[in-house]
Design a protein around this motif. Structure first.
Motif, PDB file in Angstrom:
ATOM      1  N   UNK A   1       0.837  -1.190   0.000  1.00 30.08           N
ATOM      2  CA  UNK A   1       0.000   0.000   0.000  1.00 30.08           C
ATOM      3  C   UNK A   1       0.880   1.252   0.000  1.00 30.08           C
TER       4      UNK A   1
ATOM      5  N   UNK B   1       0.438   5.331   1.075  1.00 28.26           N
ATOM      6  CA  UNK B   1      -0.356   6.365   1.725  1.00 28.26           C
ATOM      7  C   UNK B   1       0.476   7.644   1.714  1.00 28.26           C
TER       8      UNK B   1
ATOM      9  N   UNK C   1       0.672  11.788   3.604  1.00 25.56           N
ATOM     10  CA  UNK C   1       0.141  12.837   4.454  1.00 25.56           C
ATOM     11  C   UNK C   1       0.738  14.145   3.970  1.00 25.56           C
TER      12      UNK C   1
ATOM     13  N   UNK D   1      -4.877  14.798   6.711  1.00 22.73           N
ATOM     14  CA  UNK D   1      -4.898  13.442   7.220  1.00 22.73           C
ATOM     15  C   UNK D   1      -4.065  12.514   6.343  1.00 22.73           C
ATOM     16  N   UNK D   2      -3.723  11.378   6.901  1.00 26.68           N
ATOM     17  CA  UNK D   2      -3.045  10.344   6.129  1.00 26.68           C
ATOM     18  C   UNK D   2      -4.081   9.711   5.195  1.00 26.68           C
TER      19      UNK D   2
ATOM     20  N   UNK E   1      -5.057   7.196   1.833  1.00 25.12           N
ATOM     21  CA  UNK E   1      -4.750   6.055   0.988  1.00 25.12           C
ATOM     22  C   UNK E   1      -4.510   6.512  -0.444  1.00 25.12           C
TER      23      UNK E   1
ATOM     24  N   UNK F   1      -3.265   0.336  -3.707  1.00 24.74           N
ATOM     25  CA  UNK F   1      -3.035  -0.983  -3.136  1.00 24.74           C
ATOM     26  C   UNK F   1      -2.657  -1.937  -4.253  1.00 24.74           C
TER      27      UNK F   1
ATOM     28  N   UNK G   1      -7.811   4.095  -6.269  1.00 22.31           N
ATOM     29  CA  UNK G   1      -8.796   5.164  -6.165  1.00 22.31           C
ATOM     30  C   UNK G   1      -8.267   6.409  -5.458  1.00 22.31           C
TER      31      UNK G   1
ATOM     32  N   UNK H   1       4.032   7.225   2.895  1.00 24.66           N
ATOM     33  CA  UNK H   1       4.216   5.978   3.634  1.00 24.66           C
ATOM     34  C   UNK H   1       3.912   4.784   2.742  1.00 24.66           C
TER      35      UNK H   1
END
Lengths: 112, 112
Positions: B33, B35, B37, B42-43, B45, B48, B58, B91
């Protein structure tokens, strides 16, 4: 759709006093829930996770969280704060599509 | 067992340049994954992978972002051309399944 709310963007406690970081979630089913911590300039570290077993979950460094379905809450607690607990804490919910959603984070300050 | 590793730890580039971030998941983890920030947010997505296939992309913000996972091992995330709003921490995480997601330390990207 799943979502996560962390009610406090910042919490400040004195060293040796209890810590309470609040988290509420929204989900159409009983999800898996996690708490992650990020110390300054460090990566995300898993503190604990709830996966439909015991509702009181114990994690690392003396933290624990209680899953309350009726309140849709998963608050993080620790009996006695330590200076090294100062960090940012994220409540996280698993979605149904093999990914997780992060809450906005709560910054914890510990006053000596 | 080695954890998720990310390279570089910090990258500073100018607007319009290209940057490639790399993630090495835990050996044997099919799920990978990304991610990020961005500052003050916010962190979120991004996408994947399951092995080398994109299961869900998405969260990719626009077509300036390209993620690959050739051979189903490490992954790269390329930003071309980089914009100021791309600054933040990226991340990477890997897992065997959704209940044990391990995050890397993150790559801090600064676009000037």
């Amino acid at each position: 759709a799943q979502s996560v709310t962390q009610l406090d963007s910042h919490v400040s406690v004195s060293e040796g006093t209890p810590v309470l970081l609040r988290c509420n979630y929204s989900s159409s089913y009983s999800p898996s829930l996690f708490w992650y911590v990020q110390h300054p300039n460090k990566g995300l570290q898993l503190l604990l996770k709830y996966t439909s077993a015991a509702t009181l979950v114990k994690g690392i460094n003396g933290f624990e969280a209680e899953f309350k379905k009726s309140e849709t809450s998963f608050h993080l607690t620790k009996p006695s704060a330590h200076m090294s607990d100062a960090a940012e804490y994220f409540c996280v919910v698993e979605t149904s599509y093999d990914k997780v959603i992060f809450g906005p984070g709560t910054s914890l300050s510990v006053i000596p | 067992e080695a954890g998720v590793t990310q390279f570089p730890s910090h990258s500073v580039i100018e607007k319009g340049q290209t940057v490639t971030l790399r993630c090495d998941p835990i050996s044997g983890h099919d799920n990978l994954y990304w991610y990020r920030r961005v500052m003050g947010k916010e962190i979120k997505f991004l996408l994947h992978f399951v092995k080398e296939s994109k299961q869900d992309e998405s969260g990719m913000p626009n077509n300036r972002f390209l993620a690959e996972r050739t051979g189903g091992t490490y992954s790269t995330l390329k930003v071309q051309p980089a914009e100021l709003e791309d600054s933040g921490v990226y991340f990477c995480a890997s897992s065997l399944g959704p209940l044990a997601v391990y995050f890397g330390p993150g790559t801090r990207l600064t676009v000037t």
